[in-house]
Design an enzyme around this catalytic site. Structure first.
Site, PDB file in Angstrom:
ATOM      1  N   LYS A  68      -5.237  -1.426  -1.819  1.00 48.32           N
ATOM      2  CA  LYS A  68      -6.228  -2.043  -0.925  1.00 48.32           C
ATOM      3  C   LYS A  68      -7.662  -1.670  -1.263  1.00 48.32           C
ATOM      4  O   LYS A  68      -7.923  -0.693  -1.947  1.00 48.32           O
ATOM      5  CB  LYS A  68      -5.865  -1.742   0.529  1.00 48.32           C
ATOM      6  CG  LYS A  68      -4.748  -2.675   0.983  1.00 48.32           C
ATOM      7  CD  LYS A  68      -4.467  -2.672   2.448  1.00 48.32           C
ATOM      8  CE  LYS A  68      -3.376  -3.722   2.735  1.00 48.32           C
ATOM      9  NZ  LYS A  68      -2.801  -3.560   4.065  1.00 48.32           N
ATOM     10  N   ARG A 114       4.755   0.030   2.769  1.00 49.85           N
ATOM     11  CA  ARG A 114       4.768  -1.330   2.206  1.00 49.85           C
ATOM     12  C   ARG A 114       3.955  -1.299   0.919  1.00 49.85           C
ATOM     13  O   ARG A 114       2.743  -1.097   0.960  1.00 49.85           O
ATOM     14  CB  ARG A 114       4.174  -2.310   3.216  1.00 49.85           C
ATOM     15  CG  ARG A 114       4.192  -3.766   2.766  1.00 49.85           C
ATOM     16  CD  ARG A 114       3.533  -4.662   3.823  1.00 49.85           C
ATOM     17  NE  ARG A 114       3.554  -6.056   3.434  1.00 49.85           N
ATOM     18  CZ  ARG A 114       2.650  -6.627   2.644  1.00 49.85           C
ATOM     19  NH1 ARG A 114       1.662  -5.921   2.150  1.00 49.85           N
ATOM     20  NH2 ARG A 114       2.749  -7.902   2.329  1.00 49.85           N
TER      21      ARG A 114
HETATM   22  N1  HH2 Z   1      -0.966  -6.004   4.362  1.00 50.66           N
HETATM   23  C1  HH2 Z   1      -0.995  -7.217   3.773  1.00 50.66           C
HETATM   24  C2  HH2 Z   1      -0.075  -8.204   4.162  1.00 50.66           C
HETATM   25  N2  HH2 Z   1       0.849  -7.953   5.114  1.00 50.66           N
HETATM   26  N3  HH2 Z   1       1.856  -6.464   6.641  1.00 50.66           N
HETATM   27  C3  HH2 Z   1       1.909  -5.259   7.231  1.00 50.66           C
HETATM   28  N4  HH2 Z   1       2.844  -4.993   8.152  1.00 50.66           N
HETATM   29  N5  HH2 Z   1       1.016  -4.267   6.893  1.00 50.66           N
HETATM   30  C4  HH2 Z   1       0.045  -4.462   5.964  1.00 50.66           C
HETATM   31  O1  HH2 Z   1      -0.760  -3.527   5.726  1.00 50.66           O
HETATM   32  C5  HH2 Z   1      -0.035  -5.738   5.331  1.00 50.66           C
HETATM   33  C6  HH2 Z   1       0.908  -6.731   5.696  1.00 50.66           C
HETATM   34  C7  HH2 Z   1      -1.990  -7.501   2.700  1.00 50.66           C
HETATM   35  O2  HH2 Z   1      -1.553  -7.031   1.459  1.00 50.66           O
HETATM   36  P1  HH2 Z   1      -0.839  -7.911   0.290  1.00 50.66           P
HETATM   37  O3  HH2 Z   1       0.520  -8.338   0.673  1.00 50.66           O
HETATM   38  O4  HH2 Z   1      -0.891  -7.123  -0.940  1.00 50.66           O
HETATM   39  O5  HH2 Z   1      -1.753  -9.144   0.068  1.00 50.66           O
HETATM   40  P2  HH2 Z   1      -1.667 -10.600   0.638  1.00 50.66           P
HETATM   41  O6  HH2 Z   1      -2.463 -10.589   1.868  1.00 50.66           O
HETATM   42  O7  HH2 Z   1      -2.302 -11.390  -0.439  1.00 50.66           O
HETATM   43  O8  HH2 Z   1      -0.264 -10.987   0.880  1.00 50.66           O
END
Ligand code: HH2
Length: 279
Positions: free
Chosen positions: A220, A254
């Site tokens: 992040k 995650r």
């Molecule tokens: N962060 C992202 C997406 N979903 N869900 C939970 N429960 N907690 C988190 O911190 C979280 C989440 C964002 O990260 P990422 O999946 O890498 O990116 P994207 O938003 O492109 O899916």
């Protein structure tokens, strides 16, 4: 402590790894590498082979300013990936805030609904109630397009904690069993770098609700701000944040980098968990 999901009761006496499967052309760190179904299924298989305890499949990016996707398009992206993932022997989570997608995912055998809006959309609580699914209720404010305007807090730990407590209560009031509910502070969502760091420093207070804590620090932006590294060079920082989160009560991490995180946790468990859970 455990996390009850549809098919699996996840033992949380040691920290668990949730592997991220983004089936999006615009995800901030995977850049569309998994935008094709076959690649996404292969990615699921690889993460399980690397030791993922849970898979988390998402069809809409929640990166700041990312475009919205309608329910039909989101479902079209994830349907075949979910169908394959549920045969891999681990609990499968679907990352969605849309009740329509939740219902379809649960019909297709999803074990967990991971909702960055904490089941606040009309119909979301009803979509999961009675399903037996695990849920992850995450803190954020507004929507990805506008959330950074809402990153204003007096005491970020107290405000996030109060929100999560209220959402857990609303979920229980809708009939969700308490042991199906995990909470997530939502690192990076409507929070500045300073807020994210303060929240991690005070994260242990969130565990007082008695629910499992799930956290996402992987790659992040805050880690980029602290280290000066671009997104593809944030693995060491991600591991440091992950372990710090575990020491502050996190039960599920995650992550994108499953193999590396599993190794880090093996050391953690060998040193710290050995007295709790002999192997
Ligand atoms: N962060 C992202 C997406 N979903 N869900 C939970 N429960 N907690 C988190 O911190 C979280 C989440 C964002 O990260 P990422 O999946 O890498 O990116 P994207 O938003 O492109 O899916």
């Amino acid at each position: 402590m455990h996390w009850q999901t549809r098919r699996f009761r996840i033992d949380l006496r040691r920290p668990r790894v949730m592997g991220i499967v983004n089936v999006t052309p615009d995800s901030f760190s995977d850049g569309g590498r998994h935008d094709d179904t076959r690649a996404a299924i292969a990615h699921c298989e690889r993460l399980v082979a690397e030791g993922a305890d849970i898979l988390d499949i998402g069809g809409e990016s929640t990166r700041p300013g990312s475009p919205r996707v309608d329910a039909d398009s989101e479902w079209a992206r994830i349907e075949a990936v979910l169908a394959a993932a549920v045969t891999l022997g681990v609990p499968v989570s679907v990352d969605t805030y849309k009740p329509e997608v939740m219902r379809r995912a649960l019909d297709a055998g999803a074990d967990i609904i991971n909702d960055v809006q904490a089941l606040q959309l009309p119909g979301a609580l009803a979509a999961v109630a009675g399903s037996g699914a695990g849920v992850c209720l995450m803190h954020m404010r507004g929507e990805p397009a506008s959330m950074m305007d809402l990153a204003v807090y007096g005491d970020v730990v107290a405000e996030v904690s109060a929100f999560l407590g209220q959402r857990a209560q609303a979920a229980v009031a809708s009939g969700l069993p308490a042991d199906t509910i995990a909470l997530d502070p939502g690192y990076g969502f409507a929070k500045t770098t300073q807020h994210n760091l303060q929240l991690l420093a005070g994260q242990q207070r969130l565990a007082a609700w008695g629910h499992p804590l799930l956290v996402g620090w992987s790659r992040k932006r805050t880690l980029g701000d602290v280290t000066g590294r671009p997104v593809d060079q944030r693995l060491p920082a991600s591991l440091a944040a992950a372990l710090r989160a575990v020491s502050a009560g996190a039960n599920v991490l995650r992550v994108h980098d499953v193999a590396a995180t599993v190794d880090a946790l093996k050391v953690w468990v060998a040193v710290d968990g050995a007295t709790i859970l002999p192997h």
